[in-house]
Structures are given as structure tokens and as C-alpha cells.
Enzyme design. Structure first.
Site, PDB file in Angstrom:
ATOM      1  N   HIS A 472       4.716 -10.687   1.376  1.00 16.60           N
ATOM      2  CA  HIS A 472       5.248 -10.594   2.739  1.00 16.60           C
ATOM      3  C   HIS A 472       6.613 -11.269   2.846  1.00 16.60           C
ATOM      4  O   HIS A 472       6.815 -12.150   3.699  1.00 16.60           O
ATOM      5  CB  HIS A 472       4.287 -11.256   3.733  1.00 16.60           C
ATOM      6  N   PRO A 473       7.604 -10.908   2.049  1.00 19.04           N
ATOM      7  CA  PRO A 473       8.894 -11.589   2.140  1.00 19.04           C
ATOM      8  C   PRO A 473       9.705 -11.126   3.346  1.00 19.04           C
ATOM      9  O   PRO A 473       9.737  -9.944   3.683  1.00 19.04           O
ATOM     10  CB  PRO A 473       9.586 -11.200   0.830  1.00 19.04           C
TER      11      PRO A 473
END
Length: 540
Positions: A472-473
Site C-alpha cells: 500500500h505505498p
């Protein structure tokens, strides 16, 4: 040289939605550059195919992070989609919006029009919710089908019963009025097949004469005339391919994602002057926030061995897998229609938290070396636990002036003391959940971190040893006021100090949200399409 009104770099979750919306006007031409191939591979569309695409470099950038202060010297794998649909074509299909306060915080940081009440209409406009949910919060007529996991598994039911026994309520819709609680996961699956941003938005738009999609087109530089972006240089076929360029009459839009959008800005001379000069890149526009502020969710996975019941580990072996393959082929159900996460649980790390700051996932399976992607042979069950709103921030920076070299990705997981406290609380809760009464008939023993781990320092040591990304960057081209030292784009997603250039993807998030990022990335793109066109949300 080809010229279009809009040139979009990246056919991922954001780029697909943008293409669909902007091309609704037949007088507007849209060109999309995608570095990867078409989304033709069958593993993309088979839900369980994520186990294969996880390491498939033909459709995956397959990046590696730099070792951080709390990763035990490990370089953590960072997959990103490199095909039509981007990461929505290789992810775990989960649909999770986040909490009201996430977006209200964005607005409080100086971003007008990004509060929960502002973004909710776009979440609704995008989705076709099949299942439970109040119409006040859920959409029923959009392109993106959202269903609830339909695999009624004994271990999943026992896990949820265990959560309820600990005071965590059953929540029929964590994307509704309130997030906290436990339930089966919501996901972008329709009739046993993945619904990516490409299948929901890009492919329908490609039927229009004004949409032009170029695959195997690796963007290498934004073309500027003065302070205005007027086009993009790209190489057809990647390194060693044919250099080409395309011009934009109206705007260039970067939708390459949290790693690639700041990389392209830096390659084009937009970013920290010190960084660019050190790499021999001519500084076109000083903007020190480019690539800074990276955030991601970091998750240790608690694993227990299972007795007296089958898990997914056994079902994917030998003749069991052939049975499951036949089941999927004839009914579109069964093991091959599953996502890597089956149950979601949102709760608090302490009694004083006003909203859930922990996210936990459960699956009746276990993975080798604590990493999703390779199932173990012996039966197991896993709870991944992570802090929803981390404080730690890292960066994405050019490694060199070579546009084909992967950027430096440093996430700095657990650098903030609060993050370390919350991650330990999450691991303790994961242990309590797995040892709850309803799971007792199936619980053999804790394999990781193991019963000898008891103190906070020991839990933290286990997190350092085996924690990993949840993929989930965000937050590397953050949205904020021009006077801030960290913002890259304004609340219209226009790059500060430049003209004709926007960034529209997860990189513009000013702060991490309490969720997987795919749903919100599509929301950002949908809202941005109206900002570009001067429209307001309309929901049928």
C-alpha cells in the site's frame, strides 16, 4: 509527431478511470502510455492467479526496497503492476475505502474539497455494490463491481466468532457508516473473475474513437516549454527500443503510481536540486517534496498450525487442486475464485483510541517465510496485523539518470516510536484472536512468533524479523498548500509552479489512509476528472 488533448502516463487504477471519464467528451482526445503489455495473461483474470503474478516480471515491476532501520537488514519485495490495469490487475482484489477521518484530515491539511463528504459521491459513482450496504454510502450503478467473499469457511466463521467473543462486533459493511468490526472481505470480483480498473474502465473506453492506448511505452521524460509541460518522451519496447514522443494540447497527467510518478518528475528535472545535481540531471524546477513522504503499511504475520480440518494449503495440492480447477471452470466458484485475504477486522490498539487504528486480516492458509505468495505444505492459518495510520515516512529517489533503472525505495518502517507501540499491540491482538475459544478445536500451536515471545521487545523483534509490506505505498507527491515545504501538487492536483502538468494517483495522498489504496486511488482519479473538466459529482 502525434498530438492529443491529454497524455496520461500509466494505465493503472488512476489512469484507467481518468481515460474513461475524460473521453466521455467525443471532442476530447486521450492518449495513454503504459510501460507494460496488454492485460491478456489468464493469471490476471483468475482471482487465485495473484500467487503467480506476484513474481511475474512480464506484468510486474518487481521492485525491491532498501533495508530499513527496523527490517533486520532485509530488502523487502515491492511488487507493482506493469500492465493495463496496473496494480489492480495483480493485487488481492480487496475493496476498502478507509475511514471518514482519513479524508477529513486531508482537508484539514489545507486541501479544499477533499473531506469525506466531498469524496463520498465519487466512491459511490464508481461502484456497483452487490450485497449489503446502505445507499447513503454505497453505489449501485457504477462500472466497478464490488462483492463480498462468498466462501463460507469453517475457520473463517470460527475466527469471526472469536473476534465477537473479545468484544469486536460483526460489521456487515466496513465501507459504510463505520469501519470497525469484523466481516468477510469485500472485493472486486464478478462471476469468479477479477474486475480490474482496466476491465471496468479502460476497455469500455477503448471502444471510443478518441482513446489511444500505447503499450510497451516506457515514459522517459516530460517535455517542457518554459514552465509548461507539453508532451512526453517514451521508448517503445523498453531499453534499447525506439525513442518517440507525444504532445499534449491541454495537459500531461502522471498516473504512474507512488514509485514511478516521482521518478519521472525527477528524471525530467523536477525535484530536489541537490539530488538532481548529484546525478547529473539538469534542474528545471526546484520542488523538494518530490519523492519525499513515502508511507506504507507494515505487517508482521502471526501463524498458527491447524488440526482436525483442511486449510487452503492442502486444497491447492495434488488431486484437490484438479477438483478445484474443475469447480472454477464449471461454476466460477471454489478455491481459484478466492482472494489472499478472506476476513477483515478493524479495531483499537488501546482503550482511548477514538477510531480503529489496527487492521487485521485472516486467511485459513499460511505462507512460506511469512511472505504472501508461496503457500506452505502443512496446514496453517494466518493473521496479518498492521497500524492503519503510520507516522514513519521514507522516500523514493532516482538511483541514476537512467530512466530504466529502478528507483531507490526507502520506506523507513517503524522509525517512529508510535508505530512500534501500535505494531506490538496488533501482534498481541492477533495472538488473542487465534487463541480464542471458537478456534480452539482447530488450533494446534503458534508457529510464529511462537509461545516464547512474550515481552514487548520480543514482539518488536519478531516484527523486525518477519514483517513485510502490505503493498500500500502512497504519499510521494503529496497534495498540499504551495507554502508548505513538502507539497508537490495543489488541491486541484496541479504540480506547484508548473503549468499543464498534474499528478493523479496514490502518490498525491498527503497522509496514509486506514485502508488498502486501490479504492481511494480510483476515487482520486474520478474526482480529478471532474476538476479537469470543471464539473461536480453526479451519482445516478
Amino acid at each position: 509527431m502525434e498530438t492529443f488533448d491529454y497524455v496520461i502516463v500509466g494505465a493503472g487504477s488512476a489512469g484507467c478511470v481518468l481515460t474513461y471519464r475524460l473521453s466521455e467528451d467525443p471532442s476530447t482526445s486521450v492518449c495513454v502510455l503504459e510501460a507494460g503489455p496488454r492485460d491478456w495473461h489468464p493469471y490476471i483474470h483468475l482471482p487465485a492467479g495473484f500467487i503467480k503474478t506476484f513474481h511475474m516480471k512480464s506484468v510486474n515491476w518487481a521492485y525491491q526496497q532498501e533495508p530499513g532501520p527496523y527490517t533486520g537488514g532485509r530488502s523487502i519485495y515491492a511488487p507493482r503492476g506493469k500492465t493495463l490495469g496496473g496494480s489492480s490487475s495483480i493485487n488481492g482484489h480487496i475493496y476498502n475505502r478507509g475511514q471518514r477521518q482519513d479524508f477529513d484530515t486531508w482537508a484539514q491539511m489545507g486541501n479544499r474539497g477533499w473531506s469525506y463528504s466531498d469524496v463520498l459521491p465519487y466512491f459511490k459513482r464508481l461502484e456497483k455494490r452487490v450485497g449489503e450496504g446502505e445507499d447513503e454510502y454505497r453505489g449501485r450503478t457504477g462500472n466497478l463491481t464490488v462483492t463480498t467473499m462468498d466462501w463460507k469457511d469453517t475457520l473463517c466463521e470460527a475466527f469471526m466468532a472469536g473476534a465477537i467473543s473479545l468484544g469486536i462486533p460483526r460489521n456487515p459493511d466496513y465501507n459504510g457508516a463505520i469501519q470497525e468490526g469484523v466481516s468477510y472481505a469485500q472485493r472486486t470480483i464478478r462471476n469468479g473473475r477479477r474486475v480490474s480498473a482496466a476491465t471496468a474502465f479502460l476497455h469500455p473506453s477503448r471502444k471510443r474513437d478518441n482513446v489511444h492506448v500505447k503499450t510497451h511505452a516506457h515514459a522517459t521524460e516530460i517535455i517542457f516549454e518554459g514552465k509548461r509541460a507539453v508532451g512526453v518522451r517514451y521508448t517503445k519496447g523498453g531499453r534499447g527500443g525506439t525513442p518517440l514522443e507525444v504532445r499534449a494540447n491541454k495537459e500531461v497527467i502522471l498516473a504512474g503510481g507512488t514509485y514511478n510518478s516521482p521518478q519521472l518528475l525527477q528524471l525530467s528535472g523536477v525535484g530536489s536540486p541537490e539530488l538532481l545535481q548529484s546525478l547529473g540531471v539538469t534542474v528545471r524546477h526546484a520542488l523538494p517534496g518530490v519523492g519525499e513522504g513515502l508511507q506504507d503499511h507494515y505487517a508482521p504475520r502471526t501463524v498458527a498450525r491447524v488440526k482436525d480440518i483442511q486449510t487452503i494449503n492442502e486444497l491447492r495440492q495434488g488431486w484437490h487442486l484438479w477438483v478445484e480447477a474443475l469447480k472454477w471452470a464449471t461454476t466460477r466458484r471454489g478455491l481459484l475464485s478466492l482472494s489472499p485475504t478472506m476476513v477483515y477486522c478493524f479495531w483499537h490498539s488501546g482503550e482511548t483510541n477514538e477510531s480503529s487504528d489496527l487492521q487485521l486480516t485472516f486467511t485459513p492458509a499460511s505462507y512460506k517465510e511469512g511472505v504472501q505468495g508461496q503457500l506452505e505444505d502443512e496446514p496453517g492459518m494466518t493473521v496479518a496485523s498492521w497500524q492503519q495510520r503510520p507516522e514513519s515516512r521514507g522516500y523514493v529517489r532516482l538511483r541514476s539518470a537512467d530512466p530504466f533503472e529502478a528507483p531507490i525505495i526507502q520506506t523507513n518502517y517503524l522509525a517512529a516510536e508510535l508505530d512500534r507501540r501500535v505494531i506490538v499491540a496488533g501482534m498481541k491482538l492477533a495472538r488473542r484472536l487465534l487463541k480464542s475459544g471458537p478456534l480452539a478445536p482447530y488450533y494446534a500451536y503458534e508457529d510464529f512468533p511462537g509461545p516464547n515471545v512474550q515481552s514487548d521487545d520480543e514482539f518488536l523483534g519478531a516484527a523486525i524479523q518477519r514483517g513485510t509490506t502490505t503493498f500500500h505505498p502512497g504519499c510521494t507527491c503529496r497534495m498540499g498548500p504551495a507554502e508548505s515545504t513538502w507539497a508537490v501538487v495543489d488541491d486541484q492536483l496541479r504540480v506547484h509552479g508548473l503549468e499543464g502538468l498534474r499528478v493523479i494517483d496514490a502518490s498525491v495522498m498527503p497522509r496514509m489512509i486506514s485502508a488498502n489504496l486501490n479504492a481511494s486511488t480510483m476515487m482520486i482519479a474520478d474526482k480529478a476528472s471532474d476538476l479537469i473538466r470543471g464539473k461536480s459529482a453526479s451519482v445516478n
